[in-house]
Write a protein that holds these residues in place. Sequence first.
Motif, mmCIF file in Angstrom:
data_model
loop_
_atom_site.group_PDB
_atom_site.id
_atom_site.type_symbol
_atom_site.label_atom_id
_atom_site.label_comp_id
_atom_site.label_asym_id
_atom_site.label_seq_id
_atom_site.Cartn_x
_atom_site.Cartn_y
_atom_site.Cartn_z
ATOM 1 N N GLU A 296 0.627 -0.896 -0.124
ATOM 2 C CA GLU A 296 0.023 0.119 0.007
ATOM 3 C C GLU A 296 0.429 1.079 0.129
ATOM 4 O OE1 GLU A 296 0.502 -0.711 4.669
ATOM 5 O OE2 GLU A 296 -0.040 -1.678 2.667
ATOM 6 N N ARG A 297 1.935 1.182 0.267
ATOM 7 C CA ARG A 297 2.642 2.206 0.915
ATOM 8 C C ARG A 297 3.509 2.313 -1.144
ATOM 9 N NH1 ARG A 297 4.259 0.504 6.026
ATOM 10 N NH2 ARG A 297 3.379 1.972 7.221
ATOM 11 N N THR B 241 6.032 3.225 -3.910
ATOM 12 C CA THR B 241 7.012 2.119 -4.183
ATOM 13 C C THR B 241 7.483 2.420 -6.091
ATOM 14 O OG1 THR B 241 8.371 1.448 -2.215
ATOM 15 C CG2 THR B 241 9.655 1.035 -4.318
ATOM 16 N N PRO C 130 9.239 4.463 0.201
ATOM 17 C CA PRO C 130 9.261 5.217 1.383
ATOM 18 C C PRO C 130 10.548 5.002 1.984
ATOM 19 C CG PRO C 130 7.623 2.927 0.818
ATOM 20 C CD PRO C 130 8.323 3.370 -0.462
ATOM 21 N N GLU D 228 12.222 1.581 3.651
ATOM 22 C CA GLU D 228 12.287 1.044 3.476
ATOM 23 C C GLU D 228 13.544 1.536 2.023
ATOM 24 O OE1 GLU D 228 10.809 -2.413 1.718
ATOM 25 O OE2 GLU D 228 9.239 -1.965 3.262
ATOM 26 N N ASP E 32 12.429 9.848 -0.980
ATOM 27 C CA ASP E 32 11.446 9.090 -0.069
ATOM 28 C C ASP E 32 11.082 10.214 0.156
ATOM 29 O OD1 ASP E 32 13.959 10.471 1.041
ATOM 30 O OD2 ASP E 32 13.343 9.914 2.757
ATOM 31 N N TRP E 33 9.831 9.031 1.427
ATOM 32 C CA TRP E 33 8.945 10.013 1.936
ATOM 33 C C TRP E 33 8.553 9.246 3.236
ATOM 34 C CZ3 TRP E 33 3.789 6.900 2.229
ATOM 35 C CH2 TRP E 33 3.362 6.241 1.412
ATOM 36 N N ASP F 106 5.460 8.451 6.054
ATOM 37 C CA ASP F 106 3.476 8.162 6.611
ATOM 38 C C ASP F 106 3.208 9.866 6.805
ATOM 39 O OD1 ASP F 106 3.854 5.504 6.320
ATOM 40 O OD2 ASP F 106 3.058 4.366 8.408
ATOM 41 N N ASP G 252 2.813 12.571 1.506
ATOM 42 C CA ASP G 252 1.562 12.807 -0.272
ATOM 43 C C ASP G 252 3.114 12.068 -1.172
ATOM 44 O OD1 ASP G 252 0.189 11.870 -2.300
ATOM 45 O OD2 ASP G 252 -0.577 14.685 -2.310
ATOM 46 N N PRO G 253 3.361 10.969 -1.286
ATOM 47 C CA PRO G 253 4.086 10.202 -2.105
ATOM 48 C C PRO G 253 3.838 10.691 -3.895
ATOM 49 C CG PRO G 253 2.645 8.883 -1.915
ATOM 50 C CD PRO G 253 2.461 9.398 -0.519
ATOM 51 N N HIS H 174 -2.558 3.373 -6.635
ATOM 52 C CA HIS H 174 -1.416 3.890 -7.068
ATOM 53 C C HIS H 174 -2.032 4.241 -8.526
ATOM 54 C CE1 HIS H 174 0.225 2.587 -3.282
ATOM 55 N NE2 HIS H 174 1.041 1.533 -3.293
#
Length: 376
Positions: A53-54, A56, A71, A74, A92-93, A95, A98-99, A123
């Motif tokens: 869900e994150r 990449t 993220p 990672e 990088d981001w 939680d 907003d990626p 996504h």
Amino acid sequence: MAGVSSLPFPASVYAARLERAAALAADGGFDAIVVGPGPDLQYLVGVEGDTIERLTVLLIGPSLAPTIVVPRMELAKVRSTAVGELGLTVLDWVDGEDPYALVSSALDRVTRVGVSDALPALHVIPIGERLGVRLELATPVLREGRMIKDETEITELRRAGAAIDAVHRRVPQWLRAGRTEREVAADIAEAIVAEGHRTVEFVIVGSGPNGADPHHEVSDRVIDDGDIVVVDIGGAVPSGYNSDSTRTYVVGDPDPDVAERIAVLVSAQQAAVDAVRPGATASEVDAAAREVLTAAGLGDAFLHRTGHGIGVSVHEEPYIAPGNDLVLREGMAFSIEPGIYFAGEWGARIEDIVVVTADGCERLNVAPHELTRADG
């Protein structure tokens, strides 16, 4: 600073792949391509894993320095791949951030954007909304890079082929009346790793009527004397490249009519291998196997295509199937696996991986092709 590399190939190999992908994107008319986790990301930069869900994604394009959005949790893993070794741009981001805004900022003023086919709607939709463009599948671009194997890839496919051949040579010792398919499969899975694979991707043990289901896996069926048994197995070697090979066995003495039909199947498989060469089409190779079976009255028993490409995925382009007019080129690697299936009775399949050479093909599996007796 890059972490310890976990790459199976030198960073220069990945640099060349990224450069070629950007050129192919330009040829395809794309301003950018968004590559999510999956086989394409593994091929391009050595980052393995599935979509979560994150977000990449790797961003590539003809006028874009390769950039990865990842993220922060990672980051260490990603930097241990070609991303770190090549010094790619990393956004990088964490939680709460907003990626998708990072993707939008990296892809400023783009009009045509492709996405890898493994990227989920979770996504794809927000990326498209942020960019304000209709996203397209980038499969025609990404498959072109992966379809033609270079010598480093072919070496790994040879390694995988030899390792799975070694397993097939051991199968007769585990197949015997009174054992279940599941028990035999457990022995095979252990041997796949012991013979040089890092993972077991699949084990099919289809005995008797279960062999008539091409995608049967294993069951608690007890193998009986006289059973025909389809064993289709594969795994990934440490570099991530896969094996896939099928042989057909008999426990004890086969019925003469069954043995005769399987001998025709072996001939059909050889005919398809003989048809592989640069300039031939995928459908012509498929037809070579189909014609032998049809001439023997077995055409209706062949239920699937003749083969599929292989590499960092077990199934990828090219597909050796009726109607596929793709022209074969040197460096393509795929299976040749005709089968015959008789519902409620038995089935058989013979499968090798081949690589197209300048004047034909190289067969990567050489374990005996004929019906093999297993006495336990």
